[in-house]
Scaffold this motif. Structure first.
Motif, mmCIF file in Angstrom:
data_model
loop_
_atom_site.group_PDB
_atom_site.id
_atom_site.type_symbol
_atom_site.label_atom_id
_atom_site.label_comp_id
_atom_site.label_asym_id
_atom_site.label_seq_id
_atom_site.Cartn_x
_atom_site.Cartn_y
_atom_site.Cartn_z
ATOM 1 N N PRO A 1 40.387 37.357 43.811
ATOM 2 C CA PRO A 1 39.054 36.986 43.124
ATOM 3 C C PRO A 1 38.280 36.401 44.113
ATOM 4 O O PRO A 1 36.593 35.902 43.939
ATOM 5 C CB PRO A 1 39.408 36.804 41.715
ATOM 6 N N PRO A 2 38.735 34.804 44.465
ATOM 7 C CA PRO A 2 38.123 33.367 45.024
ATOM 8 C C PRO A 2 37.200 33.896 46.046
ATOM 9 O O PRO A 2 36.906 33.487 45.664
ATOM 10 C CB PRO A 2 39.380 32.678 45.713
ATOM 11 N N THR A 3 37.880 34.822 46.803
ATOM 12 C CA THR A 3 36.967 35.317 48.237
ATOM 13 C C THR A 3 35.801 36.842 48.048
ATOM 14 O O THR A 3 34.554 36.214 48.177
ATOM 15 C CB THR A 3 37.984 35.943 49.144
ATOM 16 N N ILE A 4 36.249 37.179 46.463
ATOM 17 C CA ILE A 4 34.837 38.230 45.822
ATOM 18 C C ILE A 4 33.352 37.060 45.578
ATOM 19 O O ILE A 4 32.939 36.690 45.702
ATOM 20 C CB ILE A 4 35.305 38.674 45.229
ATOM 21 N N ALA A 5 34.061 35.673 44.372
ATOM 22 C CA ALA A 5 33.132 35.061 44.478
ATOM 23 C C ALA A 5 32.644 33.972 45.744
ATOM 24 O O ALA A 5 31.433 33.874 45.173
ATOM 25 C CB ALA A 5 33.620 34.174 43.634
ATOM 26 N N ALA A 6 33.097 33.847 46.316
ATOM 27 C CA ALA A 6 32.401 33.167 47.700
ATOM 28 C C ALA A 6 31.821 34.002 48.249
ATOM 29 O O ALA A 6 30.624 33.002 48.946
ATOM 30 C CB ALA A 6 33.396 32.815 48.983
ATOM 31 N N TYR A 7 31.248 35.080 48.293
ATOM 32 C CA TYR A 7 29.840 35.897 48.869
ATOM 33 C C TYR A 7 29.441 36.626 47.420
ATOM 34 O O TYR A 7 28.336 37.150 47.915
ATOM 35 C CB TYR A 7 31.060 37.181 49.421
ATOM 36 N N ARG B 1 31.551 39.542 41.939
ATOM 37 C CA ARG B 1 31.342 39.384 40.797
ATOM 38 C C ARG B 1 32.934 40.878 40.035
ATOM 39 O O ARG B 1 31.877 41.984 40.719
ATOM 40 C CB ARG B 1 30.873 39.335 39.062
ATOM 41 N N TYR B 2 33.467 41.450 39.421
ATOM 42 C CA TYR B 2 34.445 41.981 39.084
ATOM 43 C C TYR B 2 33.439 42.975 37.700
ATOM 44 O O TYR B 2 32.983 41.845 36.974
ATOM 45 C CB TYR B 2 35.724 42.417 38.869
ATOM 46 N N SER C 1 40.588 62.303 39.128
ATOM 47 C CA SER C 1 41.781 60.958 38.294
ATOM 48 C C SER C 1 42.291 60.020 39.215
ATOM 49 O O SER C 1 42.924 60.080 39.653
ATOM 50 C CB SER C 1 43.741 62.560 37.959
ATOM 51 N N PRO C 2 41.784 59.144 38.767
ATOM 52 C CA PRO C 2 42.078 57.802 39.720
ATOM 53 C C PRO C 2 43.278 56.878 39.431
ATOM 54 O O PRO C 2 43.647 57.531 38.256
ATOM 55 C CB PRO C 2 40.759 56.993 39.633
ATOM 56 N N THR C 3 43.794 56.194 40.003
ATOM 57 C CA THR C 3 45.395 55.883 39.666
ATOM 58 C C THR C 3 44.282 54.236 38.939
ATOM 59 O O THR C 3 44.356 53.921 37.829
ATOM 60 C CB THR C 3 45.971 55.598 40.398
ATOM 61 N N ARG C 4 43.509 53.497 39.499
ATOM 62 C CA ARG C 4 43.364 52.452 38.674
ATOM 63 C C ARG C 4 41.897 52.384 39.630
ATOM 64 O O ARG C 4 41.599 51.853 41.157
ATOM 65 C CB ARG C 4 44.567 50.905 39.917
ATOM 66 N N ILE C 5 41.185 51.725 39.413
ATOM 67 C CA ILE C 5 39.714 51.320 39.305
ATOM 68 C C ILE C 5 38.964 50.121 39.122
ATOM 69 O O ILE C 5 39.933 49.684 38.655
ATOM 70 C CB ILE C 5 38.641 52.389 38.402
ATOM 71 N N ALA C 6 38.730 50.071 40.188
ATOM 72 C CA ALA C 6 37.789 48.157 40.584
ATOM 73 C C ALA C 6 36.602 48.425 40.417
ATOM 74 O O ALA C 6 36.397 49.136 41.679
ATOM 75 C CB ALA C 6 38.797 47.051 41.021
ATOM 76 N N LEU C 7 35.335 47.976 39.559
ATOM 77 C CA LEU C 7 33.583 48.406 40.700
ATOM 78 C C LEU C 7 33.992 46.007 40.712
ATOM 79 O O LEU C 7 34.351 45.725 40.213
ATOM 80 C CB LEU C 7 33.405 48.220 39.422
ATOM 81 N N LEU C 8 33.147 46.323 41.903
ATOM 82 C CA LEU C 8 32.660 44.734 42.564
ATOM 83 C C LEU C 8 31.152 44.828 42.741
ATOM 84 O O LEU C 8 30.507 45.868 42.970
ATOM 85 C CB LEU C 8 33.456 44.956 43.656
#
Length: 101
Positions: free
Chosen positions: A21-27, A30-31, A46-53
């Protein structure tokens, strides 16, 4: 950025979740979603674990993914999971109907 992750090593992946998360925010990223429940309404996905950025631009998303700041976390994620990661270009400024009020 749309990410589907299948965790293989939960302990290592938990450490990744602290580092990323800190590296995402630095650029400027955001989630929008991270590991919540999913429901397939159509198709066979049938996704297992989804993240959207969300990042301000596709270029910033690429810079983050290739960045030295994210490299240690990325290596940890790649070692502890299998991942499908898709970079999707968003709508151009002014084209988002939700922004017209």
């Amino acid at each position: 950025m749309m990410i589907d992750i299948t965790v293989k090593d939960a302990e290592t992946y938990e450490r990744y979740k602290q580092l990323a998360p800190p590296t995402i925010a630095a650029y400027g990223g955001r989630y929008l979603a991270r590991g919540g429940a999913t429901e397939t309404l159509e198709g066979t996905w049938s996704p297992t674990r989804i993240a959207l950025l969300e990042f301000p631009t596709v270029e910033r998303a690429r810079e983050w993914w290739n960045s030295p700041e994210y490299a240690p976390a990325k290596a940890m994620r790649q070692a502890s999971s299998s991942t499908d990661l898709l970079l999707v270009e968003g709508l151009p400024p002014g084209m988002d109907p939700a922004s017209k009020k």
